[in-house]
Write a protein that holds these residues in place. Structure first.
Motif, short mmCIF file in Angstrom:
data_model
loop_
_atom_site.label_atom_id
_atom_site.label_comp_id
_atom_site.label_asym_id
_atom_site.label_seq_id
_atom_site.Cartn_x
_atom_site.Cartn_y
_atom_site.Cartn_z
N GLN A 104 0.81 -1.22 0.00
CA GLN A 104 0.00 0.00 0.00
C GLN A 104 0.86 1.28 0.00
O GLN A 104 0.62 2.19 -0.79
CB GLN A 104 -0.96 -0.02 1.20
N PRO A 105 1.91 1.38 0.86
CA PRO A 105 2.76 2.58 0.78
C PRO A 105 3.44 2.77 -0.57
O PRO A 105 3.65 3.90 -1.00
CB PRO A 105 3.81 2.33 1.88
N LEU A 106 3.77 1.67 -1.27
CA LEU A 106 4.38 1.80 -2.59
C LEU A 106 3.43 2.46 -3.58
O LEU A 106 3.85 3.19 -4.48
CB LEU A 106 4.80 0.42 -3.12
N GLU A 107 2.13 2.20 -3.43
CA GLU A 107 1.13 2.80 -4.32
C GLU A 107 0.79 4.22 -3.90
O GLU A 107 0.77 5.14 -4.71
CB GLU A 107 -0.14 1.94 -4.31
N ASP A 108 0.49 4.40 -2.59
CA ASP A 108 -0.02 5.70 -2.10
C ASP A 108 1.08 6.69 -1.76
O ASP A 108 0.81 7.87 -1.59
CB ASP A 108 -0.90 5.47 -0.86
N ARG A 109 2.31 6.20 -1.60
CA ARG A 109 3.47 7.03 -1.24
C ARG A 109 3.29 7.75 0.09
O ARG A 109 3.81 8.85 0.30
CB ARG A 109 3.80 8.01 -2.37
N GLU A 110 2.51 7.15 0.96
CA GLU A 110 2.40 7.59 2.35
C GLU A 110 1.88 6.42 3.16
O GLU A 110 1.30 5.48 2.61
CB GLU A 110 1.47 8.79 2.49
N VAL A 111 2.11 6.44 4.46
CA VAL A 111 1.64 5.36 5.32
C VAL A 111 0.87 5.97 6.47
O VAL A 111 1.31 6.94 7.10
CB VAL A 111 2.81 4.48 5.83
N THR A 112 -0.32 5.43 6.73
CA THR A 112 -1.19 5.93 7.79
C THR A 112 -1.22 4.92 8.93
O THR A 112 -1.53 3.74 8.70
CB THR A 112 -2.61 6.19 7.27
N SER A 139 7.52 8.43 0.03
CA SER A 139 7.76 8.40 -1.41
C SER A 139 9.23 8.06 -1.64
O SER A 139 10.11 8.92 -1.56
CB SER A 139 7.43 9.76 -2.04
N PHE A 140 9.50 6.78 -1.90
CA PHE A 140 10.87 6.33 -2.03
C PHE A 140 11.03 5.45 -3.27
O PHE A 140 10.05 4.96 -3.83
CB PHE A 140 11.28 5.52 -0.78
N MET A 141 12.27 5.28 -3.69
CA MET A 141 12.59 4.32 -4.75
C MET A 141 12.96 3.01 -4.09
O MET A 141 13.85 2.98 -3.23
CB MET A 141 13.77 4.81 -5.58
N LEU A 142 12.29 1.94 -4.48
CA LEU A 142 12.63 0.62 -3.94
C LEU A 142 13.68 -0.03 -4.83
O LEU A 142 13.48 -0.19 -6.04
CB LEU A 142 11.38 -0.26 -3.87
N VAL A 143 14.80 -0.40 -4.23
CA VAL A 143 15.83 -1.17 -4.92
C VAL A 143 15.97 -2.48 -4.16
O VAL A 143 16.29 -2.47 -2.97
CB VAL A 143 17.18 -0.43 -4.97
N ALA A 144 15.70 -3.59 -4.83
CA ALA A 144 15.79 -4.90 -4.18
C ALA A 144 16.85 -5.73 -4.90
O ALA A 144 17.10 -5.54 -6.09
CB ALA A 144 14.45 -5.61 -4.22
N SER A 145 17.46 -6.64 -4.15
CA SER A 145 18.41 -7.57 -4.78
C SER A 145 18.16 -8.95 -4.22
O SER A 145 17.66 -9.11 -3.10
CB SER A 145 19.85 -7.14 -4.52
N MET A 146 18.49 -9.96 -5.02
CA MET A 146 18.31 -11.34 -4.56
C MET A 146 19.18 -12.28 -5.37
O MET A 146 19.57 -11.97 -6.50
CB MET A 146 16.85 -11.75 -4.66
N THR A 186 3.17 19.31 -14.66
CA THR A 186 3.03 20.53 -13.86
C THR A 186 1.64 20.67 -13.25
O THR A 186 1.49 21.10 -12.10
CB THR A 186 3.32 21.77 -14.73
N GLU A 187 0.62 20.30 -14.00
CA GLU A 187 -0.76 20.54 -13.55
C GLU A 187 -1.27 19.44 -12.63
O GLU A 187 -2.39 19.53 -12.12
CB GLU A 187 -1.68 20.67 -14.77
N ILE A 188 -0.50 18.37 -12.44
CA ILE A 188 -0.95 17.27 -11.58
C ILE A 188 -0.06 17.24 -10.34
O ILE A 188 1.12 16.85 -10.41
CB ILE A 188 -0.88 15.92 -12.33
N GLU A 189 -0.61 17.62 -9.20
CA GLU A 189 0.19 17.78 -7.98
C GLU A 189 0.78 16.46 -7.48
O GLU A 189 1.87 16.42 -6.94
CB GLU A 189 -0.69 18.40 -6.88
N SER A 190 0.04 15.36 -7.67
CA SER A 190 0.46 14.08 -7.10
C SER A 190 1.49 13.34 -7.96
O SER A 190 1.99 12.29 -7.57
CB SER A 190 -0.76 13.17 -6.90
N ILE A 191 1.80 13.85 -9.16
CA ILE A 191 2.74 13.17 -10.05
C ILE A 191 3.92 14.08 -10.36
O ILE A 191 3.75 15.22 -10.81
CB ILE A 191 2.04 12.74 -11.37
N ASN A 192 5.13 13.57 -10.12
CA ASN A 192 6.34 14.34 -10.38
C ASN A 192 7.25 13.68 -11.42
O ASN A 192 8.06 14.34 -12.04
CB ASN A 192 7.12 14.55 -9.09
N TYR A 193 7.13 12.35 -11.57
CA TYR A 193 7.98 11.65 -12.52
C TYR A 193 7.24 10.43 -13.07
O TYR A 193 6.15 10.07 -12.61
CB TYR A 193 9.32 11.25 -11.88
N ASN A 194 7.83 9.81 -14.08
CA ASN A 194 7.11 8.80 -14.88
C ASN A 194 6.59 7.61 -14.08
O ASN A 194 5.53 7.08 -14.37
CB ASN A 194 8.03 8.29 -16.00
#
Length: 512
Positions: free
Chosen positions: A321-329, A342-349, A428-436
Motif C-alpha cells: 500500500q505505501p508503494l502505491e499511495d506514497r504515504e503510510v497511515t 515516497s521512495f525508490m525501492l531497490v531490491a536484490s536477490m 506541472t498541472e498534476i500535484e500528485s505526479i512528479n515523474y514517470n
C-alpha cells in the motif's frame, strides 16, 4: 501566582503548541496534569536537582502545572526546561518579561545542562506560523531549528544561561544558518561514486533509467556480482533534492531523533538498508506512540532490500500500500498519524538458495525448479510494483583489471536531472505526479502513445516472452523514461525494445 510558558508537542511530522500553566498557592504538593506520560511525570526529580545545583529550588508550596490542551497526550522529556522556567517565574525567584514571545524546550540533566530533543524542526516551523519570536532549545539542535526564517533561534547549553537571560537580560548568541548555501555546498561530493564500479555497463544503464523515472528496480544475480555495490551508488545519480524535499526529509529524521548533531538541513538523499530480520512495525512505522519506519526515513531517497526472499512475507506485504499511495497511515484508538513514504525501492536477490543460476560450471548449481521455488517467495503483487527486473552477471577478470576510469556519478546525474526536468514540466498541472513511475492509466494513455511499429514489437514480445499483462504498463513507463533521456518527444521502436529487455525477469518468463 499564575505563569504561562510555551512548549510544543510533535505528532507525526507536525507540531502543536502546548501552553504550560504554572500556579503556586498555599499548601503543599506537586500536581502535574494534562495527560503527561511517565517521562514527564518524572521531570520533577530532574528539575529539583537541576535547580538546587544552580542555586535555586522548587518552593515548598502547592504547585499545579497544567499542560494545555489537557486532552492531548504529551510524551518525552523535552518539557523539563519549560516546566522549570515556569516554576521559577511563578514562584518569583526570577523575573521574565515577554515570556509570551518564547517557545522553550529542552531535557535537563541533574547538573542543569541540556540534552538534545526530537522534532526541533517541526516545532520551529509551528512556532513561526503562530507568531512566536524566539525559540530556546539545546545547542545540539540549534542549527536544525535555525533553518526556519523569521524566528530567532538560540542554542542553550544549561538552565543557568536561560535564567541569566531572563533575570539579568544577559544576551544569548543567536544561531543563524544560510539555508541555501548549506544546501548547495553538500550536493557535489557523493560518498559513493559509479566511477568505482568496473564493468557492468548494462546494469549502470538500468540504474540510470531507474533514477531518471523514479522506477523501482530488482537486481537478480549470484554472490559477488556487484548488486549491493551498484545499489549503494544509486543515490549519487538521483537529481538533487529541492529545498521543499530537503525540508520534508529533515522533518522526518528530526522527529525520529536521527539527525546528526549540529546538522542543519539534510541535502543528500537518504539511503536506508534494513536487515532482513526487520519487523513489519520497524519497516512501516508504528509503536504505542507511532514513530516513522524505514520506508518513511527513506522518503525522497532509496530503500534497499538486500536478499529480498529472506525478508518475512508479512514484512514485504505491508509495503504494498505505501508503494502505491506514497504515504503510510498509522491508526490508534484516539488518533491517526500519516507519514510520507515516497521512495525508490531497490531490491536484490540471489536466483536460488545456492546463490547461482542454472549453470553446471557454477560452484553450487541449482535446477530450474529450485530457482522458480526460491523466486516465488516474493509475491506477484509486490513484483507488480517493481518496474525493472534485471539479471546481474559476474564481472570478468579483464574488466576488473582495467585501468580506465568509469563514468562518474556527477556525469550520469546531469543526464538524469535533464530527464526529470522534462517530466516535471509534463506533469506541472498534476500535484500528485512528479515523474514517470507515478503515472496512472490516464497519464500512460496520454503520454505513452505508440506508432504501429512499436505496437507490433510490444505485441510480439509479450507473446514470445510470455510476459504477464501487468508488464504492459511497466514497459510503457520505462519506454517513456528512455525517450526522456534522449529528449525525444515520442516513444520510438528502439525505446520499446530496450524497455522489453528490462522485463525479461518477469515472473512468468525469466527462466526462459
Amino acid at each position: 501566582m499564575l505563569t504561562k510558558v510555551y512548549g510544543s508537542a510533535v505528532f507525526g511530522v507536525e507540531a502543536s503548541t502546548i501552553t504550560i500553566e504554572v500556579n503556586i498557592d498555599k499548601g503543599i504538593g506537586y500536581h502535574l496534569v494534562g495527560l503527561p506520560d511517565n517521562a514527564i511525570r518524572e521531570s520533577n526529580y530532574r528539575i529539583a536537582a537541576a535547580l538546587q545545583n544552580n542555586g535555586f529550588k522548587i518552593p515548598g508550596k502547592k504547585i499545579t502545572l497544567n499542560m494545555a490542551p489537557a486532552d492531548l497526550r504529551k510524551e518525552g522529556s523535552a518539557y523539563d526546561l519549560t516546566l522549570a522556567i515556569g516554576i521559577l517565574v511563578a514562584s518569583g525567584q526570577i523575573k521574565a518579561e515577554h515570556l509570551e514571545d518564547y517557545v522553550i524546550m529542552g531535557e535537563l540533566s541533574l547538573d542543569g545542562s541540556l540534552q538534545p530533543i526530537r522534532g526541533a524542526l517541526p516545532i520551529a516551523i509551528k512556532a513561526q506560523e503562530e507568531g512566536f519570536k524566539k525559540f530556546l532549545l539545546p545547542s545540539q539542535n540549534a542549527k536544525e531549528a535555525a533553518i526556519v526564517k523569521d524566528l530567532e533561534v538560540y542554542g542553550i547549553d544549561s538552565i543557568a544561561q536561560v535564567i541569566e537571560h531572563f533575570d539579568n537580560d544577559a544576551p544569548l548568541e543567536r544561531t543563524i544558518v544560510d539555508t541555501r548555501n548549506e544546501f548547495f555546498l553538500a550536493l557535489e561530493h557523493p560518498e559513493f561514486d559509479f566511477s568505482d564500479v568496473k564493468g557492468q555497463e548494462s546494469i549502470k544503464r538500468c540504474m540510470e533509467i531507474a533514477a531518471a523515472g523514479g522506477h523501482n528496480i530488482i537486481l537478480i544475480g549470484p554472490p559477488g556480482a556487484g548488486k549491493t555495490m551498484l545499489a549503494k551508488r544509486l543515490p549519487s545519480i538521483l537529481p538533487p533534492m529541492t529545498l521543499r524535499e530537503a525540508l520534508e526529509t529533515t522533518k522526518i529524521h528530526s522527529v525520529s531523533g536521527r539527525m546528526r548533531e549540529n546538522l542543519g538541513l539534510m541535502a543528500q538523499r537518504p539511503f536506508r538498508s534494513p536487515h532482513h530480520t526487520i519487523s513489519d512495525v520497524a519497516l512501516v512505522g508504528g509503536g504505542a506512540y507511532p514513530q516513522p519506519g524505514e520506508i518513511s526515513l527513506a522518503h525522497n531517497g532509496v530503500l534497499f532490500l538486500d536478499e529480498l526472499p529472506e525478508f518475512k512475507r508479512t514484512v514485504l506485504e505491508v509495503m504494498r500500500q505505501p508503494l502505491e499511495d506514497r504515504e503510510v497511515t498509522i491508526s490508534r484508538a484516539k488518533f491517526t498519524v500519516t507519514y510520507p513514504s515516497s521512495f525508490m525501492l531497490v531490491a536484490s536477490m540471489n536466483p536460488s538458495p545456492g546463490g547461482y543460476f542454472n549453470d553446471p560450471s557454477a560452484p553450487v548449481s541449482s535446477t530450474p525448479a529450485e530457482m522458480q521455488r526460491y523466486l516465488s517467495k516474493v509475491s506477484g503483487p509486490l513484483l507488480d510494483r517493481i518496474d525493472i527486473h534485471i539479471e546481474v552477471t559476474p564481472v570478468s577478470f579483464d574488466k576488473l583489471s582495467e585501468e580506465r576510469k568509469a563514468e562518474s556519478s556527477v556525469e550520469i546525474r546531469k543526464r538524469v536531472t535533464e530527464a526529470r526536468k522534462l517530466q516535471t514540466n509534463r506533469f506541472t498541472e498534476i500535484e500528485s505526479i512528479n515523474y514517470n513511475a507515478q503515472m496512472g492509466v490516464k497519464q500512460i494513455r496520454q503520454h505513452c502513445a505508440l506508432d504501429e511499429t512499436s505496437k507490433t514489437l510490444l505485441k510480439n514480445a509479450m507473446e514470445k516472452l510470455n510476459l504477464s499483462a501487468r508488464a504492459y504498463d511497466r514497459i510503457l513507463k520505462v519506454s517513456r523514461t528512455i525517450a526522456d533521456l534522449e529528449a525525444s518527444e515520442h516513444i520510438q521502436a528502439h525505446h520499446i525494445t530496450e524497455a522489453i529487455q528490462y522485463r525479461s525477469l518477469d515472473r512468468d518468463g525469466w527462466l526462459g
